[in-house]
Design a protein around this motif. Structure first.
Motif, PDB file in Angstrom:
ATOM      1  N   ASP A 230      47.969  29.230  55.597  1.00 18.03           N
ATOM      2  CA  ASP A 230      48.399  28.413  54.468  1.00 18.03           C
ATOM      3  C   ASP A 230      47.499  28.736  53.280  1.00 18.03           C
ATOM      4  OD1 ASP A 230      47.849  25.549  52.931  1.00 18.03           O
ATOM      5  OD2 ASP A 230      49.943  25.863  53.468  1.00 18.03           O
ATOM      6  N   VAL A 231      48.093  29.179  52.181  1.00 20.06           N
ATOM      7  CA  VAL A 231      47.306  29.621  51.032  1.00 20.06           C
ATOM      8  C   VAL A 231      46.436  28.507  50.489  1.00 20.06           C
ATOM      9  CG1 VAL A 231      47.406  30.493  48.676  1.00 20.06           C
ATOM     10  CG2 VAL A 231      48.956  31.402  50.389  1.00 20.06           C
ATOM     11  N   ASP A 232      47.002  27.309  50.345  1.00 13.09           N
ATOM     12  CA  ASP A 232      46.215  26.190  49.791  1.00 13.09           C
ATOM     13  C   ASP A 232      45.014  25.885  50.665  1.00 13.09           C
ATOM     14  OD1 ASP A 232      47.959  25.948  47.660  1.00 13.09           O
ATOM     15  OD2 ASP A 232      49.191  24.401  48.623  1.00 13.09           O
ATOM     16  N   ASP A 233      45.216  25.980  51.981  1.00 11.43           N
ATOM     17  CA  ASP A 233      44.100  25.729  52.896  1.00 11.43           C
ATOM     18  C   ASP A 233      43.021  26.798  52.744  1.00 11.43           C
ATOM     19  OD1 ASP A 233      42.970  24.285  55.332  1.00 11.43           O
ATOM     20  OD2 ASP A 233      43.147  26.326  56.108  1.00 11.43           O
ATOM     21  N   VAL A 249      46.228  40.111  57.818  1.00  8.79           N
ATOM     22  CA  VAL A 249      47.195  41.177  57.622  1.00  8.79           C
ATOM     23  C   VAL A 249      47.586  41.208  56.143  1.00  8.79           C
ATOM     24  CG1 VAL A 249      48.071  41.067  59.975  1.00  8.79           C
ATOM     25  CG2 VAL A 249      49.098  39.606  58.209  1.00  8.79           C
ATOM     26  N   PRO A 250      48.125  42.336  55.661  1.00  9.54           N
ATOM     27  CA  PRO A 250      48.437  42.452  54.230  1.00  9.54           C
ATOM     28  C   PRO A 250      49.317  41.346  53.676  1.00  9.54           C
ATOM     29  CG  PRO A 250      48.503  44.618  55.241  1.00  9.54           C
ATOM     30  CD  PRO A 250      48.309  43.627  56.368  1.00  9.54           C
ATOM     31  N   THR A 251      50.309  40.875  54.454  1.00 11.83           N
ATOM     32  CA  THR A 251      51.197  39.844  53.927  1.00 11.83           C
ATOM     33  C   THR A 251      50.447  38.544  53.611  1.00 11.83           C
ATOM     34  OG1 THR A 251      51.797  39.359  56.224  1.00 11.83           O
ATOM     35  CG2 THR A 251      53.329  40.698  54.953  1.00 11.83           C
ATOM     36  N   MET A 252      49.369  38.257  54.315  1.00 12.53           N
ATOM     37  CA  MET A 252      48.555  37.096  54.000  1.00 12.53           C
ATOM     38  C   MET A 252      47.939  37.251  52.606  1.00 12.53           C
ATOM     39  SD  MET A 252      46.757  36.587  57.766  1.00 12.53           S
ATOM     40  CE  MET A 252      45.463  35.520  57.152  1.00 12.53           C
ATOM     41  N   PHE A 253      47.467  38.455  52.318  1.00 14.89           N
ATOM     42  CA  PHE A 253      46.852  38.685  51.012  1.00 14.89           C
ATOM     43  C   PHE A 253      47.899  38.722  49.896  1.00 14.89           C
ATOM     44  CE2 PHE A 253      43.514  40.229  53.877  1.00 14.89           C
ATOM     45  CZ  PHE A 253      42.429  39.546  53.351  1.00 14.89           C
ATOM     46  N   VAL A 254      49.109  39.142  50.213  1.00 16.69           N
ATOM     47  CA  VAL A 254      50.192  39.084  49.226  1.00 16.69           C
ATOM     48  C   VAL A 254      50.428  37.643  48.801  1.00 16.69           C
ATOM     49  CG1 VAL A 254      52.684  39.402  48.932  1.00 16.69           C
ATOM     50  CG2 VAL A 254      51.321  41.207  49.969  1.00 16.69           C
ATOM     51  N   ARG A 255      50.417  36.731  49.751  1.00 17.79           N
ATOM     52  CA  ARG A 255      50.637  35.318  49.441  1.00 17.79           C
ATOM     53  C   ARG A 255      49.481  34.739  48.638  1.00 17.79           C
ATOM     54  NH1 ARG A 255      52.292  32.914  55.186  1.00 17.79           N
ATOM     55  NH2 ARG A 255      52.231  30.944  54.038  1.00 17.79           N
ATOM     56  N   ILE A 256      48.276  35.206  48.906  1.00 14.01           N
ATOM     57  CA  ILE A 256      47.125  34.754  48.114  1.00 14.01           C
ATOM     58  C   ILE A 256      47.264  35.217  46.670  1.00 14.01           C
ATOM     59  CG2 ILE A 256      44.631  35.067  47.765  1.00 14.01           C
ATOM     60  CD1 ILE A 256      44.332  35.126  50.807  1.00 14.01           C
ATOM     61  N   SER A 258      50.010  35.883  45.081  1.00 14.89           N
ATOM     62  CA  SER A 258      51.096  35.120  44.457  1.00 14.89           C
ATOM     63  C   SER A 258      50.639  33.731  44.044  1.00 14.89           C
ATOM     64  CB  SER A 258      52.277  35.026  45.429  1.00 14.89           C
ATOM     65  OG  SER A 258      53.314  34.249  44.889  1.00 14.89           O
ATOM     66  N   ALA A 259      49.883  33.071  44.921  1.00 19.97           N
ATOM     67  CA  ALA A 259      49.425  31.707  44.633  1.00 19.97           C
ATOM     68  C   ALA A 259      48.397  31.669  43.510  1.00 19.97           C
ATOM     69  CB  ALA A 259      48.835  31.079  45.895  1.00 19.97           C
ATOM     70  N   ALA A 260      47.674  32.773  43.337  1.00 16.10           N
ATOM     71  CA  ALA A 260      46.607  32.811  42.325  1.00 16.10           C
ATOM     72  C   ALA A 260      47.015  33.627  41.104  1.00 16.10           C
ATOM     73  CB  ALA A 260      45.344  33.385  42.943  1.00 16.10           C
ATOM     74  N   ALA A 261      48.336  33.698  40.857  1.00 17.97           N
ATOM     75  CA  ALA A 261      48.835  34.556  39.781  1.00 17.97           C
ATOM     76  C   ALA A 261      48.271  34.190  38.417  1.00 17.97           C
ATOM     77  CB  ALA A 261      50.358  34.490  39.750  1.00 17.97           C
ATOM     78  N   ASP A 262      47.964  32.902  38.216  1.00 20.57           N
ATOM     79  CA  ASP A 262      47.468  32.464  36.908  1.00 20.57           C
ATOM     80  C   ASP A 262      45.943  32.348  36.856  1.00 20.57           C
ATOM     81  OD1 ASP A 262      47.319  30.385  38.690  1.00 20.57           O
ATOM     82  OD2 ASP A 262      48.018  28.846  37.281  1.00 20.57           O
ATOM     83  N   LEU A 285      48.154  46.273  46.065  1.00 25.32           N
ATOM     84  CA  LEU A 285      47.642  45.015  46.615  1.00 25.32           C
ATOM     85  C   LEU A 285      46.121  45.062  46.698  1.00 25.32           C
ATOM     86  CD1 LEU A 285      47.991  42.269  48.023  1.00 25.32           C
ATOM     87  CD2 LEU A 285      48.274  43.520  50.185  1.00 25.32           C
ATOM     88  N   LYS A 286      45.574  46.184  47.114  1.00 27.71           N
ATOM     89  CA  LYS A 286      44.126  46.342  47.202  1.00 27.71           C
ATOM     90  C   LYS A 286      43.477  46.061  45.845  1.00 27.71           C
ATOM     91  CE  LYS A 286      40.683  50.020  48.049  1.00 27.71           C
ATOM     92  NZ  LYS A 286      39.713  49.305  48.887  1.00 27.71           N
ATOM     93  N   GLY A 287      44.050  46.614  44.789  1.00 29.70           N
ATOM     94  CA  GLY A 287      43.496  46.399  43.459  1.00 29.70           C
ATOM     95  C   GLY A 287      43.546  44.944  43.032  1.00 29.70           C
ATOM     96  N   LYS A 288      44.639  44.273  43.333  1.00 31.00           N
ATOM     97  CA  LYS A 288      44.780  42.868  42.941  1.00 31.00           C
ATOM     98  C   LYS A 288      43.790  41.980  43.689  1.00 31.00           C
ATOM     99  CE  LYS A 288      49.709  43.360  41.841  1.00 31.00           C
ATOM    100  NZ  LYS A 288      51.099  43.058  42.296  1.00 31.00           N
ATOM    101  N   ILE A 289      43.628  42.219  44.992  1.00 33.14           N
ATOM    102  CA  ILE A 289      42.695  41.412  45.783  1.00 33.14           C
ATOM    103  C   ILE A 289      41.262  41.646  45.317  1.00 33.14           C
ATOM    104  CG2 ILE A 289      41.664  41.206  48.088  1.00 33.14           C
ATOM    105  CD1 ILE A 289      44.227  39.650  47.811  1.00 33.14           C
ATOM    106  N   GLU A 290      40.915  42.884  45.053  1.00 33.35           N
ATOM    107  CA  GLU A 290      39.555  43.192  44.605  1.00 33.35           C
ATOM    108  C   GLU A 290      39.265  42.561  43.257  1.00 33.35           C
ATOM    109  OE1 GLU A 290      38.860  47.361  47.069  1.00 33.35           O
ATOM    110  OE2 GLU A 290      39.379  47.461  44.927  1.00 33.35           O
TER     111      GLU A 290
END
Length: 504
Positions: A230-233, A249-256, A258-262, A285-290
């Motif tokens: 759960d992203v909020d958690d 897994v990558p899909t977990m980081f995709v959701r993070i 998305s939730a932190a887009a702003d 995705l790697k660039g966005k997470i970093e």
């Protein structure tokens, strides 16, 4: 150490008051407390006639009971088989029929799906003092013959994967392999008792058991234990109690993302290590997470048939590419072309692995064991890749039909077997369609019997009853005739080529 429960026993002896688990909506659990529960569960299992070499199936979602039962089975010499409660009733039944457990435990207290499965087995309430109230269990084969003493002592757990034939494959994971990788993984991340890791990856998966649970306990660190991602958690626990190790897994980081887009940066004061595995790494995705965390996103490569990651990127030398990293201690690699090893950098071929984490085989499946375990102790991973001039491994493909969905393996023939049993369907073929987030969409083509009309809504309902959510097709596509070779073998490449222009 010889057995995985000794990891917990060691920490309970050294640091009994240190926190090991932060369960959801419950007080933290300490190493000494968890070890006492494991001992009590061992006594309870014996009272239910479970002995060394017997199998115990654990149907549930991540919770303290799943952790405690895993170690309790080790302590008495039984084999735990953890399966995600979100599997369908059919899938649970197929696994149970294959491994023939003496007892099935359902974490009904904290998992509605587990409670539903418990009802199907006529499970009774588990009133043992070793467990919180609300769980259930069923004794199936109290007189079942145990595994041989040698086999019983070697196997730490069975992890089930569907198999390319649609039949279940129980990967026999060894104590030796898990203990070896626990040390390697903790060292590669420089874990210490001060670390807090996040554990939403299912403990029925090798990623969750080896990389998350065993490595954390080896280090004497703590786990924020969650049944589902759960992203909020995640965002809350990054701040309190302060996650320092975030793996998924990558899909977990995709959701993070998305939730932190702003947000230009996520507040994570204690975070020092971020890692993804279980699927190919997307550079965007790697660039966005970093950027969000201000930390490198590390990567690795592992499969169910090896007790933990075989390759991990160097914590001191973050990479800007999608490499799976370097061989961990004890792992040997061969890249094979046409049955011969290749040495030159960049040469692609089949990936063969040798090391202490190689599985002991597929339970009750000597034919597929022989196909995977080759002479000389080599494991045929079924994946394709190459090594660059720096010695880093790159994965470029995998066994032709395997689909990776949300970090889980989807074997098309299992889905096809279910679809082909639906009235009116003559033949089906399931393929994967790559998505922008690195995930794969499951797409099912089918041809009907003599042009018979198929109610797609009814078909989707039928599949929902028989397949876990991640295995269900996202698209159902009717086709006049599924392409085959002269010998009748389905040709899937033409179907993949149709996906770019086909309309559902």
């Amino acid at each position: 150490m010889q057995f995985i429960h000794e990891l917990l026993q060691h920490q309970a002896t050294r640091r009994p008051d240190a926190i090991c688990l932060y369960p959801e909506e419950a007080e933290p659990i300490r190493y000494g407390q968890l070890w006492r529960q494991v001992q009590a569960i061992g006594d309870w299992l014996r009272s239910e006639k479970v002995a060394a070499g017997h199998k115990v199936m654990l149907v549930g979602e991540n919770c303290p009971e799943m952790v405690a039962l895993l170690f309790a089975c080790s302590a008495i010499g039984a084999w735990p088989i953890s399966v995600n409660a979100r599997l369908s009733a059919r899938e649970i039944s197929v696994i149970a029929d294959h491994c023939e457990p003496s007892l099935i435990f359902f974490t009904a207290r904290c998992s509605a799906p587990a409670d539903g499965h418990a009802a199907a087995y006529g499970a009774q309430a588990c009133d043992a003092a070793a467990f919180p109230a609300g769980n259930k269990y069923a004794v199936l084969s109290p007189a079942a013959a145990p595994e041989s003493a040698e086999q019983a002592q070697a196997v730490a757990t069975l992890i089930y994967t569907s198999g390319t034939t649609g039949a279940p494959k129980g990967v026999m994971v060894s104590h030796k392999g898990l203990l070896h990788f626990a040390r390697i993984s903790a060292a590669s991340r420089r874990m210490s008792p001060q670390d807090i890791a996040y554990a939403a990856l299912p403990l029925s998966h090798i990623f969750g058991i080896a990389t998350v649970l065993m490595a954390t306990f080896h280090a004497g660190a703590s786990l924020v234990l969650r049944a589902r991602f759960d992203v909020d958690d995640v965002l809350r626990t990054l701040a309190d109690p302060g996650i320092s190790i975030l793996q998924g897994v990558p899909t977990m980081f995709v959701r993070i993302v998305s939730a932190a887009a702003d947000q230009p940066r996520i507040h994570a004061p204690a975070l020092r290590y971020v890692y993804t595995g279980g699927a190919a790494l997307d550079l965007a995705l790697k660039g966005k997470i970093e950027s969000l965390f201000g930390l490198p996103l590390h990567h690795g490569y592992g499969i169910t048939e090896y007790a933990g990651s075989m390759f991990i990127t160097d914590i001191d030398k973050p990479r800007g590419d999608a490499a799976a990293g370097y061989a961990v201690e004890g792992v040997e690699l061969q890249i094979m072309q046409d049955g011969q090893p290749v040495q030159q950098a960049g040469a692609k071929g089949d990936i063969l692995i040798r090391g202490p984490g190689v599985m002991l085989g597929y339970y009750r499946n000597p034919v597929q064991t022989a196909q995977a375990l080759l002479p000389g102790g080599w494991l045929n991973t079924g994946d394709i890749g190459y090594v660059d001039g720096d010695g880093a491994l790159f994965i470029t493909g995998r066994s032709k039909d395997l689909i990776i969905r949300s970090g889980f393996n989807v074997y098309p023939q299992e889905v096809e077997a279910v679809m082909n049993a639906f009235p009116g369907i003559r033949l089906s073929a399931v393929v994967g369609k790559a998505q922008e987030d690195g995930n794969e969409e499951v797409v099912a083509f089918y041809e009907t019997e003599d042009g018979r009309a198929i109610d797609k809504t009814a078909l989707m309902d039928y599949l929902a009853e028989r397949l876990a959510p991640y295995k269900r097709p996202a698209r159902l596509m009717e086709i006049e005739q599924i392409p085959t070779t002269i010998s009748g073998k389905i040709q899937k490449e033409p179907l993949r080529n149709r996906l770019d222009t086909a309309v559902p």
